[in-house]
Design an enzyme around this catalytic site. Structure first.
Site: not given
Length: 375
Positions: A90, A267, A310
């Site tokens: 960026d 993003d 998980c």
């Protein structure tokens, strides 16, 4: 550079492949944010295991710390960070312009005060490009002005004109880049929430014919209906042959909206930011693990998820870690949320390939928005 593999028949969603210096990126693509060249609480090998091919880093923050000279010594941002996949950097424009009381915008560039030590600095389109050239970024973003929702027309028009001028200067710098550097330049459309300014900006940017186009200045606090209106309108102005990027969107419903309107890359810091506070992404909405109801819960956060959290740990244990501010809790929650985003994108890609993306989006959003875990 960018190839479209398949277009959805009932929306503008599409499958594509973006050819970048450090490998191919399948689109639609969610890009995790590693502001300083690293994801908070996630090691590079975890990101690689999750299938991350493109990470965002921020020029403003890297300029301030560790500094351009340090990265230059290593030869590239990839060498410095030991990340051998792709980087999009960026320009830092959003960060600079969010400083509000600490910056001054001029036609030449922007003068700003460091948020770290108060020292003064000056960015121009050319200097920002040069930094990203030193980084050897795989995707380079032009310096632009990201204006706030609710500003008046005259101010929005001024900022749009300056952004266009800066885009021209960035393109000239890109055309004179060092030999052998083949990162792709994305120029940015602006215009705030005024359609005529959006049209003016996009037409001017398209004349410059950069490899990619970004839609800037949305998802900045506006109502969702306004976001959708400008997203649809601005995306429709950009030819389908161009890869399209919308900056700063990272919630499931915003991303599926973006895919529906033909956006290829997005993003956001949101998945890892909320993870650090104990919020977990699931198909039933956001599960807030700090709630007392999860204290004795022996179930995984999500049964069909294959992330480390998980497959091994319970909700009750994660609640204990997060409440105790244990680093492991943040690491597990962050990995889960990034894994969830990649899994969502994979489901969206499969739906586009199978010709039922519109149905998938509708069913997913009805379940997500009405989930048991939403407040």
């Amino acid at each position: 550079m960018f190839s479209i593999i398949k277009n959805d028949k009932n929306s503008n969603a599409r499958l594509g492949v973006l050819e970048l210096p450090h490998g191919k990126v399948e689109t639609p693509c969610f890009m995790p944010v590693g502001t300083l060249g690293a994801m908070k609480a996630l090691k590079h090998d975890v990101l690689e295991k999750l299938g991350c091919d493109l990470m965002l880093a921020n020029t403003y923050h890297l300029y301030l710390r560790p500094g351009i000279d340090v990265i230059k010594k290593y030869g590239s941002l990839h060498n410095f960070t030991a990340w051998d996949k792709n980087f999009l950097t960026d320009s830092g424009g959003f960060q600079v312009f969010s400083l509000a009381n600490f910056r001054k915008i001029e036609t030449e560039g922007v003068d700003f005060k460091s948020h770290i030590d108060g020292s003064r600095h000056y960015f121009t389109p050319e200097s920002v490009f040069k930094m990203q050239e030193i980084f050897e970024s795989d995707i380079i973003m032009a310096l632009d002005i990201c204006s706030s929702y609710g500003i008046d027309y005259s101010e929005a028009s001024l900022y749009t004109n300056i952004t266009t001028s800066w885009a021209r200067r960035t393109l000239r710098a890109y055309e004179n880049r060092k030999e052998g550097y083949d990162g792709l330049l994305f120029l940015i459309t602006q215009g705030n929430f005024f359609k005529d300014l959006r049209k003016r900006s996009t037409e001017a940017i398209l004349e410059l014919d950069s490899p990619g186009i970004a839609i800037g200045g949305i998802s900045v606090g506006e109502p969702r209906d306004k976001y959708l209106e400008i997203l649809e309108y601005n995306s429709s102005l950009i030819p389908k042959v161009k890869p399209k990027y919308v900056m700063g969107i990272g919630t499931p419903h915003y991303i599926l909206d973006a895919i529906y309107y033909g956006i290829d890359i997005f993003d956001c810091v949101n998945p890892t930011r909320i993870a650090r506070h104990g919020s977990l992404l699931t198909d039933n909405g956001i599960l807030r693990i700090k709630r007392a109801e999860f204290n004795f819960d022996t179930c995984p956060v999500e049964r069909d998820c294959s992330c480390t959290l998980c497959t091994r740990y319970s909700r009750g244990y994660l609640r204990h870690l997060i409440k105790s501010e244990e680093t492991l809790g943040v690491m597990l929650a962050s990995e889960h949320n990034i894994h969830y985003m990649f899994r969502l994108i994979k489901k969206a890609r499969n739906a586009i390939m199978n010709g039922d993306f519109t149905k998938f989006r509708k069913l997913y959003l009805s379940k997500y928005d009405e989930g048991n875990f939403d407040e």
